[in-house]
Design a protein around this motif. Structure first.
Motif, PDB file in Angstrom:
ATOM      1  N   LEU A  25      43.682  45.694  45.314  1.00 44.73           N
ATOM      2  CA  LEU A  25      44.622  45.845  46.433  1.00 44.73           C
ATOM      3  C   LEU A  25      44.003  46.686  47.546  1.00 44.73           C
ATOM      4  CD1 LEU A  25      47.922  46.573  44.435  1.00 44.73           C
ATOM      5  CD2 LEU A  25      47.043  44.377  45.230  1.00 44.73           C
ATOM      6  N   LYS A  26      43.017  47.494  47.187  1.00 48.20           N
ATOM      7  CA  LYS A  26      42.393  48.391  48.161  1.00 48.20           C
ATOM      8  C   LYS A  26      41.753  47.604  49.308  1.00 48.20           C
ATOM      9  CE  LYS A  26      38.933  52.086  48.414  1.00 48.20           C
ATOM     10  NZ  LYS A  26      37.900  52.828  47.661  1.00 48.20           N
ATOM     11  N   ASN A  27      41.127  46.476  48.971  1.00 46.99           N
ATOM     12  CA  ASN A  27      40.412  45.688  49.983  1.00 46.99           C
ATOM     13  C   ASN A  27      41.151  44.416  50.387  1.00 46.99           C
ATOM     14  OD1 ASN A  27      37.928  47.365  50.038  1.00 46.99           O
ATOM     15  ND2 ASN A  27      37.815  46.723  47.885  1.00 46.99           N
ATOM     16  N   ALA A  28      42.415  44.301  49.968  1.00 47.78           N
ATOM     17  CA  ALA A  28      43.168  43.066  50.249  1.00 47.78           C
ATOM     18  C   ALA A  28      43.339  42.840  51.744  1.00 47.78           C
ATOM     19  CB  ALA A  28      44.525  43.113  49.558  1.00 47.78           C
ATOM     20  N   SER A  29      43.657  43.898  52.495  1.00 42.74           N
ATOM     21  CA  SER A  29      43.883  43.751  53.937  1.00 42.74           C
ATOM     22  C   SER A  29      42.613  43.284  54.635  1.00 42.74           C
ATOM     23  CB  SER A  29      44.345  45.077  54.545  1.00 42.74           C
ATOM     24  OG  SER A  29      45.575  45.434  53.990  1.00 42.74           O
ATOM     25  N   GLU A  30      41.510  43.852  54.213  1.00 44.03           N
ATOM     26  CA  GLU A  30      40.225  43.511  54.838  1.00 44.03           C
ATOM     27  C   GLU A  30      39.817  42.080  54.485  1.00 44.03           C
ATOM     28  OE1 GLU A  30      35.701  45.113  54.342  1.00 44.03           O
ATOM     29  OE2 GLU A  30      37.297  46.609  54.229  1.00 44.03           O
ATOM     30  N   ASP A  31      40.034  41.699  53.239  1.00 43.90           N
ATOM     31  CA  ASP A  31      39.607  40.364  52.771  1.00 43.90           C
ATOM     32  C   ASP A  31      40.658  39.286  53.049  1.00 43.90           C
ATOM     33  OD1 ASP A  31      37.409  41.669  51.814  1.00 43.90           O
ATOM     34  OD2 ASP A  31      38.099  41.735  49.720  1.00 43.90           O
ATOM     35  N   HIS A  32      41.866  39.684  53.368  1.00 51.04           N
ATOM     36  CA  HIS A  32      42.993  38.761  53.552  1.00 51.04           C
ATOM     37  C   HIS A  32      43.254  37.921  52.300  1.00 51.04           C
ATOM     38  CE1 HIS A  32      43.566  39.769  57.757  1.00 51.04           C
ATOM     39  NE2 HIS A  32      42.262  39.723  57.891  1.00 51.04           N
ATOM     40  N   LYS A  33      42.975  38.494  51.192  1.00 53.66           N
ATOM     41  CA  LYS A  33      43.278  37.850  49.909  1.00 53.66           C
ATOM     42  C   LYS A  33      43.259  38.933  48.829  1.00 53.66           C
ATOM     43  CE  LYS A  33      38.435  36.654  49.463  1.00 53.66           C
ATOM     44  NZ  LYS A  33      37.434  35.642  49.676  1.00 53.66           N
ATOM     45  N   ILE A  34      43.882  38.605  47.716  1.00 55.67           N
ATOM     46  CA  ILE A  34      43.911  39.564  46.609  1.00 55.67           C
ATOM     47  C   ILE A  34      42.908  39.096  45.561  1.00 55.67           C
ATOM     48  CG2 ILE A  34      45.339  40.627  44.832  1.00 55.67           C
ATOM     49  CD1 ILE A  34      47.787  40.051  46.600  1.00 55.67           C
ATOM     50  N   ASN A  35      41.811  39.813  45.465  1.00 50.65           N
ATOM     51  CA  ASN A  35      40.794  39.440  44.479  1.00 50.65           C
ATOM     52  C   ASN A  35      41.182  39.922  43.083  1.00 50.65           C
ATOM     53  OD1 ASN A  35      39.084  38.169  46.262  1.00 50.65           O
ATOM     54  ND2 ASN A  35      37.954  40.043  46.753  1.00 50.65           N
ATOM     55  N   VAL A  36      41.064  39.025  42.136  1.00 55.74           N
ATOM     56  CA  VAL A  36      41.243  39.401  40.735  1.00 55.74           C
ATOM     57  C   VAL A  36      39.873  39.856  40.248  1.00 55.74           C
ATOM     58  CG1 VAL A  36      41.974  38.624  38.456  1.00 55.74           C
ATOM     59  CG2 VAL A  36      43.021  37.636  40.502  1.00 55.74           C
ATOM     60  N   ILE A  37      39.738  41.138  39.944  1.00 56.36           N
ATOM     61  CA  ILE A  37      38.394  41.660  39.667  1.00 56.36           C
ATOM     62  C   ILE A  37      38.139  41.906  38.179  1.00 56.36           C
ATOM     63  CG2 ILE A  37      38.082  42.652  41.965  1.00 56.36           C
ATOM     64  CD1 ILE A  37      38.909  45.369  40.799  1.00 56.36           C
ATOM     65  N   TRP A  38      39.162  41.807  37.358  1.00 54.89           N
ATOM     66  CA  TRP A  38      38.969  41.965  35.902  1.00 54.89           C
ATOM     67  C   TRP A  38      40.076  41.200  35.199  1.00 54.89           C
ATOM     68  CZ3 TRP A  38      41.825  43.855  31.761  1.00 54.89           C
ATOM     69  CH2 TRP A  38      41.120  44.159  30.584  1.00 54.89           C
ATOM     70  N   THR A  39      39.715  40.526  34.142  1.00 56.10           N
ATOM     71  CA  THR A  39      40.712  39.837  33.316  1.00 56.10           C
ATOM     72  C   THR A  39      40.416  40.122  31.856  1.00 56.10           C
ATOM     73  OG1 THR A  39      39.331  37.865  33.382  1.00 56.10           O
ATOM     74  CG2 THR A  39      41.193  37.910  34.883  1.00 56.10           C
ATOM     75  N   GLY A  40      41.462  40.262  31.113  1.00 54.37           N
ATOM     76  CA  GLY A  40      41.334  40.420  29.658  1.00 54.37           C
ATOM     77  C   GLY A  40      42.274  39.453  28.977  1.00 54.37           C
ATOM     78  N   LEU A  41      41.786  38.808  27.929  1.00 52.53           N
ATOM     79  CA  LEU A  41      42.597  37.813  27.221  1.00 52.53           C
ATOM     80  C   LEU A  41      42.571  38.119  25.728  1.00 52.53           C
ATOM     81  CD1 LEU A  41      44.104  35.012  27.522  1.00 52.53           C
ATOM     82  CD2 LEU A  41      41.932  33.961  26.923  1.00 52.53           C
ATOM     83  N   ILE A  42      43.764  38.144  25.137  1.00 50.66           N
ATOM     84  CA  ILE A  42      43.882  38.419  23.698  1.00 50.66           C
ATOM     85  C   ILE A  42      44.497  37.191  23.047  1.00 50.66           C
ATOM     86  CG2 ILE A  42      44.904  39.929  21.956  1.00 50.66           C
ATOM     87  CD1 ILE A  42      45.341  41.935  24.392  1.00 50.66           C
TER      88      ILE A  42
END
Lengths: 209, 206
Positions: free
Chosen positions: A165-182
């Motif tokens: 969310l920190k860089n969302a305004s600058e990138d104009h998108k919400i990057n998913v930077i980590w995912t975990g799957l169980i």
């Protein structure tokens, strides 16, 4: 005639007996051994650059491409476990209104009517499960900067996603930077939530401030 | 799949044709329990545990007192579960899982046996065989598995001893051992080489 009968019995019974002795892989696994933990992340991101996070107050129940949000005991156990291990990793929890650097979603993907959905499909409609408005960016879309493998999800899985969310305004998108799957037997159970989340964090040593 | 069927059909036809071509002699059925021990690449890359779940059999025609030949077939189930470990699926993706390799092998070989001391009560022999190796390779991360079926080449060299039930008898007990060469150049693997120890019976059919 007797010898031919003997041959036929030998040729059919012997292989059948031995082939039926094949060791069953799944039956020889304990509940814990049946589970797998998969993590992926954006390798261009320095996770030390983030300080604060906020986590959703409910779990998205995703089924057949549709979702609802639920605040169950199990979901709460997972949310609390994520808070615990994020805190231990050096991040500070803040409310959504305090401009967190990171947003965290917890999802419960369950069986479909066809029996199979793929994790790829799950991503396709991510904005439908978690409206970007929830994180304060109503006009933005989600983006996954790394290629996530497609896994067949047959009987249920828990996934946790960390959003930049920190860089969302600058990138104009919400990057998913980590995912975990169980995935595996009995993962959606409050008694195991802590250990399941711990496993994801244990294999993500880069996830620290 | 078509290739597998054609290979098996070809071997079966050749195996059953051999007695017909020879026209006389005895036909024997071998049925053996088989214990298999993986070697080299098989042991290092897939399964290091020995397998007590298998058999080796065959139909053999005696061309004369010293030489017999026919079709040999078998089945072996290999299994190994490795403790939970974190594996790299890609540069950024990791999986923590208990890895299980489950491999079923069905050899179908043309095989010849040579008995150097055919007139003695105990009948030692050496054997050579070659043919197809049908491989079902299943790999599981936790309870989630993938299966791949392939047909490869397999060659076998063995020694054994036949102990007749009675003097001058042609049926009896059999003990033997073999080395099996089985290349398996798939998915980064090298081979499924193994040694085998067999014990069973030899029954004369006619």
């Amino acid at each position: 005639m007797k010898r031919i009968l003997m041959m036929l019995i030998g040729l059919t019974a012997f292989p059948i007996i031995f082939m039926s002795c094949t060791k069953d892989v799944v039956k020889n696994l304990t509940t814990d051994e049946s589970r797998i933990y998969i993590t992926d992340h954006d390798s261009t991101v320095n996770f030390g650059n983030f300080k604060t996070y906020s986590i959703s107050d409910s779990v998205a129940i995703i089924q057949n491409g549709k979702s609802s949000h639920e605040s169950s005991d199990v979901g709460l156990a997972y949310i609390n476990a994520v808070k615990k291990y994020m805190d231990q990793a050096g991040y500070q929890m803040v409310s959504r209104e305090d401009n967190p650097d990171l947003g965290i979603d917890v999802n419960h993907i369950i069986n479909t009517s066809t029996g199979v959905i793929s994790y790829g499909d799950y991503w396709d409609d991510y904005g439908g499960y978690w409206d970007p408005y929830y994180w304060g960016y109503p006009d933005y879309g989600y983006y996954i900067p790394y290629a996530y493998s497609v896994y067949q999800v047959k009987e249920g899985a828990v996934s946790i996603d960390i959003l930049d969310l920190k860089n969302a305004s600058e990138d104009h998108k919400i990057n998913v930077i980590w995912t975990g799957l169980i995935r595996g037997e009995g993962v959606f159970n409050s008694s195991v939530a802590d250990s399941q989340v711990k496993a994801l964090f244990d294999q993500s040593s880069y996830l620290k401030n | 799949m078509k290739k597998i069927k054609l290979t098996i059909a070809g071997l079966i036809i050749i195996g059953f044709a051999m007695p017909a071509v020879a026209q006389n002699g005895s036909l024997k059925l071998d049925l053996n329990y088989n214990y298999s021990i993986p070697l080299s690449g098989f042991k290092n890359d897939l399964v290091s545990n020995g397998s007590p779940r298998g058999f080796m059999g065959g139909l053999f025609y005696s061309f004369n007192n010293h030489l017999s030949g026919g079709l040999s077939f078998g089945f072996q189930d290999y299994y190994q579960k490795y403790p939970r470990t974190i594996y790299n699926l890609s540069k950024t993706q990791q999986i923590s899982a208990v890895l299980t390799n489950s491999i079923q092998v069905t050899p179908v070989l043309l095989k010849a046996k040579y008995f150097p001391n055919a007139n003695s009560f105990l009948k030692p022999y050496v054997s050579l065989g070659a043919g197809a190796n049908i491989i079902d390779n299943k790999q599981y991360f936790g309870e989630f598995g993938n299966s791949q079926t392939n047909v490869g080449f397999r060659a076998q060299a063995g020694v054994g001893l036949m102990v007749p039930f009675k003097k001058s008898g042609t049926s009896g007990l059999n003990v033997g051992a073999s080395y099996d060469y089985a290349p398996y150049k798939k998915y980064g693997y090298k081979d499924l080489n193994n040694v085998n120890i067999q014990a069973g019976v030899v029954l004369e059919l006619r």
